[in-house]
Motif scaffolding. Structure first.
Motif, PDB file in Angstrom:
ATOM      1  N   VAL A 191       0.816  -1.225   0.000  1.00  0.00           N
ATOM      2  CA  VAL A 191       0.000   0.000   0.000  1.00  0.00           C
ATOM      3  C   VAL A 191       0.845   1.268   0.000  1.00  0.00           C
ATOM      4  O   VAL A 191       0.315   2.369  -0.132  1.00  0.00           O
ATOM      5  CB  VAL A 191      -0.958   0.046   1.211  1.00  0.00           C
ATOM      6  N   GLY A 192       2.147   1.133   0.145  1.00  0.00           N
ATOM      7  CA  GLY A 192       3.010   2.304   0.263  1.00  0.00           C
ATOM      8  C   GLY A 192       3.165   3.055  -1.052  1.00  0.00           C
ATOM      9  O   GLY A 192       2.966   2.525  -2.141  1.00  0.00           O
ATOM     10  N   VAL A 193       3.554   4.330  -0.912  1.00  0.00           N
ATOM     11  CA  VAL A 193       3.839   5.190  -2.062  1.00  0.00           C
ATOM     12  C   VAL A 193       5.186   5.869  -1.821  1.00  0.00           C
ATOM     13  O   VAL A 193       5.675   5.930  -0.693  1.00  0.00           O
ATOM     14  CB  VAL A 193       2.730   6.238  -2.282  1.00  0.00           C
ATOM     15  N   PRO A 194       5.819   6.394  -2.886  1.00  0.00           N
ATOM     16  CA  PRO A 194       7.167   6.944  -2.743  1.00  0.00           C
ATOM     17  C   PRO A 194       7.328   8.011  -1.664  1.00  0.00           C
ATOM     18  O   PRO A 194       8.357   8.026  -0.962  1.00  0.00           O
ATOM     19  CB  PRO A 194       7.457   7.503  -4.133  1.00  0.00           C
ATOM     20  N   ALA A 195       6.363   8.891  -1.500  1.00  0.00           N
ATOM     21  CA  ALA A 195       6.501   9.936  -0.480  1.00  0.00           C
ATOM     22  C   ALA A 195       6.609   9.317   0.914  1.00  0.00           C
ATOM     23  O   ALA A 195       7.397   9.776   1.762  1.00  0.00           O
ATOM     24  CB  ALA A 195       5.319  10.893  -0.544  1.00  0.00           C
ATOM     25  N   HIS A 216      11.600  -3.747   1.717  1.00  0.00           N
ATOM     26  CA  HIS A 216      10.926  -4.940   1.186  1.00  0.00           C
ATOM     27  C   HIS A 216       9.571  -4.483   0.648  1.00  0.00           C
ATOM     28  O   HIS A 216       8.694  -4.098   1.417  1.00  0.00           O
ATOM     29  CB  HIS A 216      10.750  -5.951   2.324  1.00  0.00           C
ATOM     30  N   PHE A 217       9.422  -4.529  -0.674  1.00  0.00           N
ATOM     31  CA  PHE A 217       8.207  -4.003  -1.297  1.00  0.00           C
ATOM     32  C   PHE A 217       7.420  -5.096  -2.015  1.00  0.00           C
ATOM     33  O   PHE A 217       7.994  -5.992  -2.630  1.00  0.00           O
ATOM     34  CB  PHE A 217       8.555  -2.898  -2.300  1.00  0.00           C
ATOM     35  N   HIS A 218       6.102  -4.967  -1.918  1.00  0.00           N
ATOM     36  CA  HIS A 218       5.192  -5.779  -2.713  1.00  0.00           C
ATOM     37  C   HIS A 218       4.555  -4.884  -3.766  1.00  0.00           C
ATOM     38  O   HIS A 218       4.403  -3.681  -3.559  1.00  0.00           O
ATOM     39  CB  HIS A 218       4.126  -6.410  -1.824  1.00  0.00           C
ATOM     40  N   ASN A 219       4.198  -5.489  -4.887  1.00  0.00           N
ATOM     41  CA  ASN A 219       3.687  -4.684  -6.009  1.00  0.00           C
ATOM     42  C   ASN A 219       2.176  -4.797  -6.143  1.00  0.00           C
ATOM     43  O   ASN A 219       1.629  -4.692  -7.236  1.00  0.00           O
ATOM     44  CB  ASN A 219       4.370  -5.124  -7.313  1.00  0.00           C
ATOM     45  N   THR A 220       1.499  -4.970  -5.024  1.00  0.00           N
ATOM     46  CA  THR A 220       0.059  -5.209  -5.017  1.00  0.00           C
ATOM     47  C   THR A 220      -0.719  -4.136  -5.763  1.00  0.00           C
ATOM     48  O   THR A 220      -1.693  -4.430  -6.463  1.00  0.00           O
ATOM     49  CB  THR A 220      -0.435  -5.298  -3.560  1.00  0.00           C
ATOM     50  N   ARG A 221      -0.312  -2.900  -5.601  1.00  0.00           N
ATOM     51  CA  ARG A 221      -1.029  -1.778  -6.223  1.00  0.00           C
ATOM     52  C   ARG A 221      -0.135  -1.030  -7.217  1.00  0.00           C
ATOM     53  O   ARG A 221      -0.295   0.172  -7.439  1.00  0.00           O
ATOM     54  CB  ARG A 221      -1.576  -0.850  -5.135  1.00  0.00           C
ATOM     55  N   ASN A 222       0.807  -1.756  -7.802  1.00  0.00           N
ATOM     56  CA  ASN A 222       1.692  -1.240  -8.854  1.00  0.00           C
ATOM     57  C   ASN A 222       2.541  -0.055  -8.412  1.00  0.00           C
ATOM     58  O   ASN A 222       2.892   0.798  -9.232  1.00  0.00           O
ATOM     59  CB  ASN A 222       0.893  -0.869 -10.108  1.00  0.00           C
ATOM     60  N   THR A 223       2.901  -0.017  -7.124  1.00  0.00           N
ATOM     61  CA  THR A 223       3.796   1.047  -6.657  1.00  0.00           C
ATOM     62  C   THR A 223       5.153   0.502  -6.209  1.00  0.00           C
ATOM     63  O   THR A 223       6.016   1.280  -5.791  1.00  0.00           O
ATOM     64  CB  THR A 223       3.160   1.808  -5.473  1.00  0.00           C
ATOM     65  N   ALA A 226       8.328   1.937  -8.133  1.00  0.00           N
ATOM     66  CA  ALA A 226       8.489   3.360  -7.813  1.00  0.00           C
ATOM     67  C   ALA A 226       8.987   3.524  -6.381  1.00  0.00           C
ATOM     68  O   ALA A 226       9.832   4.387  -6.090  1.00  0.00           O
ATOM     69  CB  ALA A 226       7.152   4.099  -7.992  1.00  0.00           C
ATOM     70  N   ASN A 227       8.492   2.673  -5.479  1.00  0.00           N
ATOM     71  CA  ASN A 227       8.953   2.714  -4.093  1.00  0.00           C
ATOM     72  C   ASN A 227      10.425   2.319  -3.986  1.00  0.00           C
ATOM     73  O   ASN A 227      11.161   2.870  -3.158  1.00  0.00           O
ATOM     74  CB  ASN A 227       8.103   1.794  -3.219  1.00  0.00           C
ATOM     75  N   ALA A 228      10.854   1.377  -4.804  1.00  0.00           N
ATOM     76  CA  ALA A 228      12.263   0.971  -4.784  1.00  0.00           C
ATOM     77  C   ALA A 228      13.166   2.126  -5.199  1.00  0.00           C
ATOM     78  O   ALA A 228      14.217   2.360  -4.591  1.00  0.00           O
ATOM     79  CB  ALA A 228      12.472  -0.230  -5.710  1.00  0.00           C
TER      80      ALA A 228
END
Length: 312
Positions: A191-195, A216-223, A226-228
């Motif tokens: 659920v995270g976003v870059p900001a 550690h990111f999951h791509n559940t919502r296609n972010t 971008a988060n990486a």
């Protein structure tokens, strides 16, 4: 991503360490029960591609996570090399003792940032899980094991919603006081976003000076990708990824996969960021993994290939 263009097409390289989590976080949520032999093959292929830190398995109760029931057998069969470090995830002392006996090089403890998820995932309160880290820290050092702590649901909880950033930063401060080597911020449900990534990475870096910061990111919502990029821009030097983009937490509703190792390496390679990982071999492994699982993996490069065209 700390990449500075010179006005043409070249960029300044920045080294990033990628931890392959497919054998653990990738496989734990798959419906197909993967054989021990195929898990060892996945690990061997990851090493052949240049990955040097592998989250090989987790030492949890086999009835709760059946895919990890063969943890000891996996560790008994992995290639042993001086330049490869195997990580075992543990949630309690019993898991730590098993991991130590199985010959892991590092242990990764989990502290969940929300009470409801902590009790569902680990059967204990957040405070109790912090205490587990404290109890195991000295023993890890005495055994010569690296110790990392993953702060799960750092970007949001499926049951409680928003997780205050101050809560995550405070947990980082607490575990840092135990002398852990590395702190990972996990977007457990994607659920995270870059900001958010930028703020949390900065806050944790200030609260845990000297600790290696990992994401550690999951791509559940296609972010996830971008988060990486945001994480690298914020000074994070270690990223988790799973070959094929498989995985997810079995205790998170509607969980989907991690960012794919091959897709991440493509992004970094094309941005001039050095990883030391062979993209062609990763794509081949992702395609092989599709056959093991009986369905096409979520990662994009398993279908599209690299650019310019790779022969994988």
């Amino acid at each position: 991503m700390q990449c500075a263009y010179d006005g043409a097409t070249t960029v300044q390289e920045v080294a990033v360490e990628i931890i392959e989590v497919g054998p653990r976080d990738g496989l734990q949520n798959e419906q197909v029960l993967v054989s021990t032999e195929d898990k060892i093959e996945l690990i061997s292929r990851s090493i052949d591609a240049g990955l040097r830190r592998i989250e090989a398995t987790s030492f949890v109760h086999p009835q709760r996570v059946p895919q990890m029931a063969d943890a000891e057998a996996v560790m008994a069969g992995v290639p042993r090399r001086a330049d490869v470090s195997y990580i075992g995830l543990v949630l309690n002392r019993r898991g730590f003792d098993r991991a130590l006996a199985a010959g892991v090089d590092e242990v990764n403890c989990v502290v969940v940032a929300s009470e409801t998820f902590s009790r569902r995932n680990q059967g204990m309160s957040v405070a109790d899980s912090v205490q587990v880290v404290g109890d195991l820290a000295e023993e890890s050092r005495a055994a010569g094991l690296g110790l990392s702590v993953t702060l799960a649901t750092a970007f949001g909880c499926p049951f409680e919603g928003e997780v205050p950033e101050t809560t995550v930063v405070e947990l980082a401060r607490q575990v840092h006081a135990f002398g852990v080597d590395e702190i990972a911020l996990a977007d457990t449900i994607g659920v995270g976003v870059p900001a958010q990534v930028s703020r949390l990475a900065g806050g944790v870096a200030a609260a845990a000076p000297g600790a290696v910061l990992r994401c550690h990111f999951h791509n559940t919502r296609n972010t996830g990708y971008a988060n990486a990029v945001a994480a690298l821009d914020a000074g994070v030097t270690v990223l988790d990824a799973s070959t094929g983009g498989i995985g997810g937490c079995p205790f998170a509703p509607d969980a989907t996969g991690n960012i794919a190792t091959e897709d991440l390496v493509y992004l970094l390679d094309r941005s001039g960021v050095g990883t030391g990982v062979d993209l062609e071999r990763l794509i081949g492994t992702a395609r092989w993994l599709s056959g093991v699982l009986g369905e096409t993996v979520p990662g994009q490069l398993a279908r599209a290939g690299g650019f310019p065209a790779y022969s994988a």
